[in-house]
Design an enzyme around this catalytic site. Structure first.
Site, PDB file in Angstrom:
ATOM      1  N   GLN A  46     -34.014 -41.606  73.085  1.00  0.00           N
ATOM      2  CA  GLN A  46     -34.380 -40.726  71.962  1.00  0.00           C
ATOM      3  C   GLN A  46     -34.799 -41.527  70.730  1.00  0.00           C
ATOM      4  OE1 GLN A  46     -34.751 -37.602  72.435  1.00  0.00           O
ATOM      5  NE2 GLN A  46     -33.620 -37.300  74.338  1.00  0.00           N
ATOM      6  N   HIS A  51     -25.081 -39.707  76.532  1.00  0.00           N
ATOM      7  CA  HIS A  51     -25.651 -38.878  77.600  1.00  0.00           C
ATOM      8  C   HIS A  51     -24.954 -39.271  78.912  1.00  0.00           C
ATOM      9  CE1 HIS A  51     -28.816 -37.580  80.450  1.00  0.00           C
ATOM     10  NE2 HIS A  51     -29.325 -36.861  79.479  1.00  0.00           N
ATOM     11  N   LYS A  66     -40.499 -39.077  77.668  1.00  0.00           N
ATOM     12  CA  LYS A  66     -40.044 -38.662  76.331  1.00  0.00           C
ATOM     13  C   LYS A  66     -40.903 -39.304  75.244  1.00  0.00           C
ATOM     14  CE  LYS A  66     -35.262 -38.175  77.901  1.00  0.00           C
ATOM     15  NZ  LYS A  66     -34.993 -36.745  77.911  1.00  0.00           N
ATOM     16  N   ASP A 107     -29.358 -47.392  74.720  1.00  0.00           N
ATOM     17  CA  ASP A 107     -30.069 -46.298  75.360  1.00  0.00           C
ATOM     18  C   ASP A 107     -31.091 -45.811  74.329  1.00  0.00           C
ATOM     19  OD1 ASP A 107     -30.961 -43.814  76.106  1.00  0.00           O
ATOM     20  OD2 ASP A 107     -29.025 -43.085  76.813  1.00  0.00           O
ATOM     21  N   CYS A 149     -26.388 -32.549  78.756  1.00  0.00           N
ATOM     22  CA  CYS A 149     -25.903 -33.723  79.506  1.00  0.00           C
ATOM     23  C   CYS A 149     -24.976 -34.587  78.658  1.00  0.00           C
ATOM     24  CB  CYS A 149     -27.054 -34.570  80.050  1.00  0.00           C
ATOM     25  SG  CYS A 149     -28.021 -33.729  81.282  1.00  0.00           S
TER      26      CYS A 149
HETATM   27  N1  PLP Z   1     -30.165 -40.936  77.461  1.00  0.00           N
HETATM   28  C1  PLP Z   1     -30.482 -40.041  76.521  1.00  0.00           C
HETATM   29  C2  PLP Z   1     -29.978 -40.231  75.112  1.00  0.00           C
HETATM   30  C3  PLP Z   1     -31.286 -38.945  76.842  1.00  0.00           C
HETATM   31  O1  PLP Z   1     -31.603 -38.055  75.909  1.00  0.00           O
HETATM   32  C4  PLP Z   1     -31.732 -38.805  78.183  1.00  0.00           C
HETATM   33  C5  PLP Z   1     -32.525 -37.619  78.572  1.00  0.00           C
HETATM   34  O2  PLP Z   1     -32.407 -36.569  77.990  1.00  0.00           O
HETATM   35  C6  PLP Z   1     -31.389 -39.782  79.108  1.00  0.00           C
HETATM   36  C7  PLP Z   1     -30.598 -40.833  78.715  1.00  0.00           C
HETATM   37  C8  PLP Z   1     -31.854 -39.704  80.520  1.00  0.00           C
HETATM   38  O3  PLP Z   1     -33.240 -39.859  80.586  1.00  0.00           O
HETATM   39  P1  PLP Z   1     -34.012 -39.674  81.969  1.00  0.00           P
HETATM   40  O4  PLP Z   1     -33.562 -38.361  82.527  1.00  0.00           O
HETATM   41  O5  PLP Z   1     -35.450 -39.692  81.578  1.00  0.00           O
HETATM   42  O6  PLP Z   1     -33.624 -40.810  82.840  1.00  0.00           O
END
Ligand code: PLP
Length: 413
Positions: A210, A130, A233, A207, A371
């Site tokens: 998910q 992401h 999430k 990270d 993203c």
């Molecule tokens: N990393 C992953 C794999 C994600 O799916 C997301 C959000 O979709 C993020 C990071 C970023 O999360 P946040 O916008 O809650 O900081």
């Protein structure tokens, strides 16, 4: 085929009643919500916790001697303990409240990066990250004159582990990879990644944006150095998230932001910093969010993450089979081990057009690059249609999605 309802370890119908938004209609029809990877819906247990804080003991934390402030502080710290338990951290002070995954990764990239990444060093990420796990590392690499290296993936959207080992040189100062891909649904072999990096003395950030909502997480068993995730999430509120970090790393890292709460003593000449976790929690935090995140942790733990994992796996397998039968549908990402999301394209229909026609049928899916623009570039596509699942989704909703896609495809051809 066995009915999914018959094999589900959880009572989906009953659970759905906890989510007021799932009882609502859009365009006059029941909402079918398949955008859970973007954000999950919130159960009443979380909503009531937010309301209770603001109506019964709204007050700042760690500051006042008065009763309300003590109650708020106790609830805030109790919530930290709930997250410690959720991820099985060794210490409560290894759990830092942040704004979310993005904020957590920026914290590590900046604070770890300034201390441990130098000229010509390398940071290793993967091709399926992401933007939140790319850009913070690009920024620190630029600042420290270091290099960003990328683990490639195969055509199924799985990490190339041979290339990973080849890239693990002494120059690498940290490996930062996603546990589960938000675009492809690939579950990465994180145990193997951590073991291989640690064998060379390299720390690993996962990270977990998910992962945390889909499976049991045990940071001690994983031996992971940092884990980032978002409250919204995992059925909690927006604006709150977690950075887990091993005590030995967090103690060696400088503060990320300066301000109230993170200090021990301030003079105009010099400031000494508070102990963990407060060193990394500058300013008034999202108190209501943190407390409600604790309620979300309680909620998923009560259902049981093994049960959630099993129920979602059954639903995703069913969805995969049904979607595969749609004429002209091709999956983007076909990993053997997957969770959460399924990405696809239908014939040459643009994902936005498909998304819009599904929306008009009261079905919420995500369309676009999610993203992960570099990942879309690898697949040579502008984006995908992504259906992402939660334990409150049903087999009937999957059937409705399949019918909706067929209808949209007919209209668009
Ligand atoms: N990393 C992953 C794999 C994600 O799916 C997301 C959000 O979709 C993020 C990071 C970023 O999360 P946040 O916008 O809650 O900081």
């Amino acid at each position: 085929m066995t009915s999914v309802a018959a094999i589900l370890p959880i009572d989906t119908e009953k659970i759905r009643l906890d989510f007021p938004i799932l009882q609502t209609k859009v365009y006059g029809r029941p909402l079918v919500y398949f955008d859970n990877a973007a954000t999950t819906q919130k159960p009443v247990q979380v909503l009531e916790t937010l309301e209770r804080y603001y109506t019964e003991y709204n007050s700042n934390v760690h500051r006042g001697v008065h009763l309300l402030s003590q109650q708020a502080t106790e609830a805030y710290e109790e919530s930290r303990r709930k997250i410690t338990s959720l991820i099985n951290a060794r210490h409560d002070h290894e759990v830092i409240f942040t704004k979310g995954t993005t904020n957590s990764i920026n914290l590590v990239a900046s604070s770890f990066g300034k201390t441990f990444i130098g000229e010509n060093d390398e940071v290793l990420i993967s091709a399926m990250e992401h933007h939140s796990n790319i850009v913070p590392w690009q920024l620190i690499c630029e600042q420290q004159k270091a290099q960003l290296k990328v683990i490639p993936i195969n055509e199924k959207g799985e990490l190339d582990m041979t290339a990973f080992e080849r890239l693990l040189t002494p120059k690498v100062k940290i490996v930062a990879v996603t546990w589960v891909s938000n675009s492809l649904g690939t579950v990465n072999p994180v145990n193997d990644i951590i073991a291989k990096a640690h064998a060379r003395g390299i720390p690993v950030l996962l990270d977990g944006a998910q992962a945390i909502q889909h499976m049991p997480v045990d940071v001690q068993a994983l031996d992971v150095d940092f884990l980032a995730f978002s409250g919204h999430k995992m059925y909690g509120p927006t604006g709150i998230g977690i950075l887990y970090g091993k005590e030995e790393w967090l103690n060696k890292m400088p503060p990320y932001e300066g301000g109230g709460d993170m200090i021990k003593q301030v003079t105009f000449a010099r400031t000494t910093f508070n102990e963990l976790p407060f060193k990394f929690e500058a300013g008034t935090p999202d108190i209501s969010g943190a407390i409600a995140l604790g309620a979300a942790a309680d909620y998923i733990q009560k259902i049981g993450l093994e049960n959630i994992q099993q129920a979602e796996a059954a639903l995703i397998n069913y969805a995969y089979e049904r979607l595969a039968a749609i004429e002209g549908l091709r999956f983007i990402g076909d990993a053997a081990h997957r969770a959460g999301a399924i990405s696809f394209l239908v014939k040459d229909i643009h994902p936005f057009d498909m998304g819009e026609l599904l929306d008009k049928q009261s079905i919420a899916v995500r369309t676009g690059h999610h993203c992960t623009q570099p990942l879309m570039d690898i697949f040579g596509i502008p984006g995908t249609v992504r259906a992402s699942f939660a334990f409150y989704n049903t087999k009937e909703e999957v059937d409705y999605l399949v019918a909706g896609i067929n209808k949209a495809a007919q209209m668009l051809q």
